[in-house]
Each structure stands twice: as structure tokens, then as C-alpha cells.
Design a protein around this motif. Structure first.
Motif, PDB file in Angstrom:
ATOM      1  N   ARG A   1       7.176   1.193 -17.128  1.00 21.81           N
ATOM      2  CA  ARG A   1       6.522   1.296 -15.827  1.00 21.81           C
ATOM      3  C   ARG A   1       5.183   0.571 -15.895  1.00 21.81           C
ATOM      4  O   ARG A   1       4.354   0.841 -16.767  1.00 21.81           O
ATOM      5  CB  ARG A   1       6.309   2.763 -15.457  1.00 21.81           C
ATOM      6  CG  ARG A   1       5.724   2.971 -14.072  1.00 21.81           C
ATOM      7  CD  ARG A   1       5.464   4.440 -13.813  1.00 21.81           C
ATOM      8  NE  ARG A   1       4.861   4.632 -12.496  1.00 21.81           N
ATOM      9  CZ  ARG A   1       4.027   5.611 -12.199  1.00 21.81           C
ATOM     10  NH1 ARG A   1       3.701   6.506 -13.138  1.00 21.81           N
ATOM     11  NH2 ARG A   1       3.517   5.724 -10.983  1.00 21.81           N
TER      12      ARG A   1
ATOM     13  N   GLY B   1      10.222   0.345  -3.924  1.00 21.28           N
ATOM     14  CA  GLY B   1       9.319   1.008  -3.002  1.00 21.28           C
ATOM     15  C   GLY B   1       9.801   0.982  -1.569  1.00 21.28           C
ATOM     16  O   GLY B   1      10.855   0.410  -1.252  1.00 21.28           O
TER      17      GLY B   1
ATOM     18  N   THR C   1      -3.047  -3.043 -13.091  1.00 24.24           N
ATOM     19  CA  THR C   1      -3.113  -4.084 -12.056  1.00 24.24           C
ATOM     20  C   THR C   1      -3.168  -5.479 -12.660  1.00 24.24           C
ATOM     21  O   THR C   1      -2.519  -6.423 -12.163  1.00 24.24           O
ATOM     22  CB  THR C   1      -4.342  -3.861 -11.153  1.00 24.24           C
ATOM     23  OG1 THR C   1      -4.271  -2.557 -10.575  1.00 24.24           O
ATOM     24  CG2 THR C   1      -4.393  -4.902 -10.046  1.00 24.24           C
TER      25      THR C   1
ATOM     26  N   GLY D   1       0.778  -1.221   0.000  1.00 19.34           N
ATOM     27  CA  GLY D   1       0.000   0.000   0.000  1.00 19.34           C
ATOM     28  C   GLY D   1       0.815   1.278   0.000  1.00 19.34           C
ATOM     29  O   GLY D   1       0.249   2.373   0.028  1.00 19.34           O
ATOM     30  N   ALA D   2       2.134   1.175  -0.025  1.00 17.29           N
ATOM     31  CA  ALA D   2       2.988   2.364  -0.022  1.00 17.29           C
ATOM     32  C   ALA D   2       3.083   2.938  -1.430  1.00 17.29           C
ATOM     33  O   ALA D   2       2.620   2.340  -2.408  1.00 17.29           O
ATOM     34  CB  ALA D   2       4.377   2.012   0.515  1.00 17.29           C
ATOM     35  N   SER D   3       3.710   4.094  -1.548  1.00 17.29           N
ATOM     36  CA  SER D   3       3.855   4.743  -2.845  1.00 17.29           C
ATOM     37  C   SER D   3       5.220   5.419  -2.940  1.00 17.29           C
ATOM     38  O   SER D   3       5.902   5.613  -1.931  1.00 17.29           O
ATOM     39  CB  SER D   3       2.741   5.771  -3.068  1.00 17.29           C
ATOM     40  OG  SER D   3       2.819   6.796  -2.091  1.00 17.29           O
ATOM     41  N   VAL D   4       5.582   5.769  -4.149  1.00 16.24           N
ATOM     42  CA  VAL D   4       6.802   6.536  -4.422  1.00 16.24           C
ATOM     43  C   VAL D   4       6.363   7.829  -5.098  1.00 16.24           C
ATOM     44  O   VAL D   4       5.646   7.794  -6.107  1.00 16.24           O
ATOM     45  CB  VAL D   4       7.773   5.753  -5.335  1.00 16.24           C
ATOM     46  CG1 VAL D   4       8.986   6.608  -5.685  1.00 16.24           C
ATOM     47  CG2 VAL D   4       8.207   4.452  -4.660  1.00 16.24           C
ATOM     48  N   ALA D   5       6.775   8.951  -4.553  1.00 12.47           N
ATOM     49  CA  ALA D   5       6.387  10.245  -5.114  1.00 12.47           C
ATOM     50  C   ALA D   5       6.906  10.357  -6.550  1.00 12.47           C
ATOM     51  O   ALA D   5       8.005   9.906  -6.848  1.00 12.47           O
ATOM     52  CB  ALA D   5       6.947  11.373  -4.257  1.00 12.47           C
TER      53      ALA D   5
ATOM     54  N   THR E   1       1.680   0.011 -14.570  1.00  6.08           N
ATOM     55  CA  THR E   1       0.641   0.633 -13.749  1.00  6.08           C
ATOM     56  C   THR E   1      -0.681  -0.120 -13.813  1.00  6.08           C
ATOM     57  O   THR E   1      -1.576   0.137 -13.004  1.00  6.08           O
ATOM     58  CB  THR E   1       0.401   2.089 -14.199  1.00  6.08           C
ATOM     59  OG1 THR E   1      -0.031   2.101 -15.567  1.00  6.08           O
ATOM     60  CG2 THR E   1       1.680   2.920 -14.067  1.00  6.08           C
TER      61      THR E   1
ATOM     62  N   CYS F   1       5.150  -4.378  -3.962  1.00  2.00           N
ATOM     63  CA  CYS F   1       5.989  -3.198  -4.144  1.00  2.00           C
ATOM     64  C   CYS F   1       5.182  -2.008  -4.669  1.00  2.00           C
ATOM     65  O   CYS F   1       4.170  -2.174  -5.354  1.00  2.00           O
ATOM     66  CB  CYS F   1       7.163  -3.502  -5.068  1.00  2.00           C
ATOM     67  SG  CYS F   1       6.712  -3.926  -6.766  1.00  2.00           S
ATOM     68  N   ALA F   2       5.660  -0.812  -4.358  1.00  2.00           N
ATOM     69  CA  ALA F   2       4.951   0.404  -4.776  1.00  2.00           C
ATOM     70  C   ALA F   2       5.029   0.622  -6.277  1.00  2.00           C
ATOM     71  O   ALA F   2       4.064   1.055  -6.900  1.00  2.00           O
ATOM     72  CB  ALA F   2       5.531   1.609  -4.032  1.00  2.00           C
ATOM     73  N   GLU F   3       6.194   0.371  -6.852  1.00  2.00           N
ATOM     74  CA  GLU F   3       6.399   0.559  -8.287  1.00  2.00           C
ATOM     75  C   GLU F   3       6.994  -0.703  -8.884  1.00  2.00           C
ATOM     76  O   GLU F   3       7.860  -1.341  -8.266  1.00  2.00           O
ATOM     77  CB  GLU F   3       7.346   1.730  -8.564  1.00  2.00           C
ATOM     78  CG  GLU F   3       6.780   3.093  -8.215  1.00  2.00           C
ATOM     79  CD  GLU F   3       5.772   3.604  -9.240  1.00  2.00           C
ATOM     80  OE1 GLU F   3       5.734   3.061 -10.369  1.00  2.00           O
ATOM     81  OE2 GLU F   3       5.032   4.551  -8.913  1.00  2.00           O
TER      82      GLU F   3
END
Length: 216
Positions: free
Chosen positions: A57, A178, A61, A26-30, A59, A100-102
Motif C-alpha cells: 500500500r 477508489g 506522497t 480527494g476521495a477516500s476508502v474506509a 501512502t 485515486c484514493a488508494e
């Protein structure tokens, strides 16, 4: 010119880099941080300034799920190939694709015809250049206090199909990126007693490959 403090920080960074498999769900990278990381990768050296890397990248799901399934299929085949170590291998966490976030896929781009520096080893020098970009990204992620893991367990043909790559492009790495709960104190394979790194002295040769090292 770099100071002694700069040098110490750099060597600390290199030694702190880890191949991460556990990520914070559930985390993110700005966006600006991700841009900095990719810019660092893009500053990597490349033979003949060919810059053969491409970063895809992920994105979508559904696409992420299908990539995870490709990796799981190869994990099972790796288990079979390991024979008696297969059961121990299946206890290892080998990727963090779902958490992972990304998620990035690094692709070796179609050959642009560069000859400078790679006439005798065209594919090898392109691969080395891409690897340099990945290492830059890894170090940049670590200094941003983000984890990164390089996943190599996949069928490149199947992954290329999923990404709709041109016939002469090849996926080289799946990168999980991430925030992480914590960084490993040592390489995870050492912590799990799977394999232990060897000393630099074992790898350092002078002038030729000595007879005593022919077994390596």
C-alpha cells in the motif's frame, strides 16, 4: 447453495467490471472496506496453496509521485513503439495514479520452493495465482461501487528499486483504487475506438486448434 438471484447478481457484477482510469480526486476508502477488498484478494486460488501475492500500500506522497513518473516514462516509450498510432495513444488516459484514493502495488513474492502443481511451469503458475488475486480484488471493488484500474506500464526493475524489494521479488501490477465519478458503459478502449473485444465464439475451440484458427 446459491439462488437464481445470487447467480444473476454475480453475472451482472462480472459484466459491470471495468478497468478505470478516471477517479474522484480527494476521495477516500474506509479502512474496513479496504480490508474487505484485500481479504477477497487473499481468498483467491493459488497453485499448491503457495499464495505468492504481496500487496504494497502506497501512502507516501513522494513515492506515489515517483511511481507516476515511472509510468509516464513508459507511456512515452510505448508511444514510440506504436509508430503511426502513437499520436492517438497519447490522447488516451492510461492511469489514475495521482487522483485515486488508494494506490497498491501487487508483487510476486520470492519463490518459496512449492513444487505441487507447478513443476513444469513454476513461474507461470505463480503469475497465474497472483492474477487470480487481482481479479478477486477487482470484482470486490466493483461490488463496493469502487473503481479499480490495472496499470502495467512501468519498468519492473525501477519500481522494485523504489519499493526496496528483495532481488527475487517482482512487481506485477500498479492498482489504482477508489471512488469514481461514474463507471464506463463499456471498456474504455472500446469507447475510444482503440480496440474492440471479440466474441466468445471466436475463442471457443473443441479438441484441437483448427486450421482455420491458425492465424489467431
Amino acid at each position: 447453495m446459491f439462488s437464481a438471484q445470487d447467480r444473476a447478481a454475480f453475472h451482472q457484477l462480472v459484466q459491470a467490471r471495468r478497468d478505470m482510469r478516471h477517479f474522484t480526486p480527494g476521495a477516500s476508502v474506509a479502512p474496513e472496506v479496504l480490508r474487505r477488498l484485500l481479504q477477497a484478494a487473499h481468498h483467491a486460488p493459488s497453485v499448491g496453496l503457495m499464495q505468492p501475492w504481496r500487496f504494497v500500500r502506497i501512502t507516501d506522497t513522494s513515492l506515489r509521485r515517483r511511481i507516476a513518473e515511472l509510468v509516464e516514462a513508459e507511456r512515452l516509450k510505448t508511444c514510440e513503439a506504436l509508430g503511426e498510432r502513437g499520436d492517438a495513444f497519447m490522447q488516451l488516459k492510461v492511469e489514475g495514479i495521482r487522483e485515486c484514493a488508494e494506490l497498491l502495488v501487487v508483487v510476486l513474492a520470492p519463490d518459496d520452493g512449492t513444487v505441487f502443481g507447478r513443476r513444469t511451469m513454476p513461474k507461470e503458475m505463480a503469475l497465474c495465482s497472483v492474477a487470480c488475486a487481482i481479479q478477486n480484488l477487482w470484482l470486490a471493488a466493483r461490488v463496493e461501487n469502487l473503481g479499480m484500474g490495472w496499470v502495467s506500464m512501468f519498468d519492473p526493475v525501477a519500481l522494485a528499486h523504489e519499493l526496496q524489494l528483495p532481488d527475487t521479488a517482482q512487481p506485477i501490477a500498479i492498482l489504482c483504487l477508489g471512488p469514481v465519478p461514474q463507471f464506463y458503459d463499456a471498456p474504455m478502449l472500446e469507447l475510444e475506438d482503440w480496440r474492440h473485444g471479440r466474441s466468445l465464439d471466436e475463442m471457443l475451440l473443441t479438441n484441437c486448434w483448427p486450421p482455420s484458427a491458425l492465424r489467431g
